[in-house]
Design a protein around this motif. Structure first.
Motif, short mmCIF file in Angstrom:
data_model
loop_
_atom_site.label_atom_id
_atom_site.label_comp_id
_atom_site.label_asym_id
_atom_site.label_seq_id
_atom_site.Cartn_x
_atom_site.Cartn_y
_atom_site.Cartn_z
N THR A 102 -71.17 -32.06 -21.41
CA THR A 102 -70.28 -33.15 -21.80
C THR A 102 -69.43 -32.73 -23.00
OG1 THR A 102 -71.96 -34.71 -21.07
CG2 THR A 102 -70.16 -35.59 -22.40
N ALA A 103 -68.12 -32.97 -22.89
CA ALA A 103 -67.21 -32.53 -23.95
C ALA A 103 -67.48 -33.23 -25.27
CB ALA A 103 -65.77 -32.77 -23.51
N ALA A 104 -67.91 -34.49 -25.21
CA ALA A 104 -68.15 -35.24 -26.46
C ALA A 104 -69.27 -34.62 -27.27
CB ALA A 104 -68.47 -36.70 -26.14
N TRP A 105 -70.31 -34.07 -26.61
CA TRP A 105 -71.42 -33.46 -27.35
C TRP A 105 -70.98 -32.22 -28.10
CZ3 TRP A 105 -75.89 -35.64 -28.44
CH2 TRP A 105 -76.34 -36.69 -27.64
N ILE B 296 -78.77 -29.39 -30.43
CA ILE B 296 -77.73 -29.71 -29.46
C ILE B 296 -77.08 -28.42 -28.95
CG2 ILE B 296 -75.51 -30.84 -29.12
CD1 ILE B 296 -76.37 -32.99 -31.03
N ALA B 297 -76.80 -27.50 -29.84
CA ALA B 297 -76.20 -26.23 -29.43
C ALA B 297 -77.16 -25.42 -28.56
CB ALA B 297 -75.79 -25.42 -30.65
N MET B 298 -78.47 -25.51 -28.85
CA MET B 298 -79.44 -24.80 -28.02
C MET B 298 -79.50 -25.36 -26.61
SD MET B 298 -82.62 -24.28 -30.64
CE MET B 298 -82.52 -23.13 -32.02
N GLY B 299 -79.32 -26.70 -26.48
CA GLY B 299 -79.36 -27.31 -25.17
C GLY B 299 -78.13 -27.01 -24.34
N ASP B 300 -76.99 -26.71 -24.97
CA ASP B 300 -75.75 -26.36 -24.29
C ASP B 300 -75.34 -27.43 -23.28
OD1 ASP B 300 -73.51 -25.01 -23.65
OD2 ASP B 300 -74.47 -23.52 -22.38
N PRO B 301 -75.13 -28.69 -23.71
CA PRO B 301 -74.72 -29.74 -22.76
C PRO B 301 -73.29 -29.51 -22.28
CG PRO B 301 -74.61 -30.54 -25.01
CD PRO B 301 -75.22 -29.18 -25.09
#
Length: 241
Positions: free
Chosen positions: A120-123, A113-118
């Motif tokens: 959205t604040a919830a992520w 998830i951190a690698m994708g850098d979304p």
């Protein structure tokens, strides 16, 4: 008094006034020359963008200089919702020949998830990690190092965090792997797994680089006959990017 004397006195009174006025004009002219020369020298190194208007050329040069200046950017937290990868050292108890003993383990965790850098604040509040851990004990006095007990496992973690310069987090951890034991001169390999919780924090020193530490609890199970179970406290310290 006679006329000649009067004229002499008038001349002596008027002469100093004219001298002061001339001096003031001369000093003003010198100051203007110096100021003009300094301004021309300061602009001599500037690139010529507009030949017909020096003032416009100077204004354009100043605008270009401001455009190339990098604005100061305030620190915006970990940026990638926490570390993308963490290399850590872990200390905890696990199975030995007749009792629990201390295992020294190293782990490498990746956080998709951190690698994708979304955006959205919830992520940013979610931690999901996948990795590997392995190590062994040094308690038993055996003839060779490979006769000691060793452990190797895959790791899955899911948890929550609060992104900040110091990011606290809590993870639920599951491991699946195998343990090597040497019992009475025989090498045994058994399936082993564990479940547990870890609570820690990551301090982002510069950009994504951080140091982190955690304390956790693990319940180990060795698939033997009968199964062997251990509950232990773990201490972990690591570096992340």
């Amino acid at each position: 008094m006679d006329r000649n004397g009067t004229r002499n006195r008038l001349r002596t009174s008027i002469t100093p006034i004219g001298t002061k006025a001339g001096s003031a004009v001369w000093l003003t002219a010198v100051a203007l020359c110096v100021t003009t020369t300094s301004a021309m020298a300061a602009r001599a190194d500037e690139p010529v963008l507009v030949d017909m208007d020096p003032a416009m050329n100077h204004a354009l040069v100043q605008l270009l200089h401001q455009a190339h200046r990098k604005p100061h950017e305030a620190w915006k937290g970990p940026g990638r919702q926490g570390p993308r990868a963490v290399l850590a050292y872990r200390l905890g108890q696990f199975a030995c020949e007749t009792r629990p003993c201390w295992y020294h383990q190293f782990s490498l965790m990746l956080y998709p998830i951190a690698m994708g850098d979304p955006e959205t604040a919830a992520w940013k509040m979610i931690r999901f990690g996948i990795g590997i851990e392995g190590g062994g004990e040094r308690s038993q006095t055996l003839g060779h190092w490979w006769q000691r007990h060793h452990h190797l496992a895959a790791v899955l973690s899911l948890g929550a965090q609060y992104p900040a310069r110091v990011t606290p987090w809590i993870d639920f951890v599951v491991t699946l792997g195998a343990v090597h034991r040497n019992l009475y001169g025989k090498d045994l390999f058994n399936f082993a797994y564990s479940t547990g919780l870890e609570v820690g924090a990551a301090w982002f020193v510069a950009g994504p680089f951080n140091v982190n530490a955690s304390v956790g609890w693990r319940h180990w199970v060795v698939n033997a006959k009968p199964d062997i179970g251990y509950d232990t406290i773990t201490i972990t310290a690591g570096l992340g990017i």
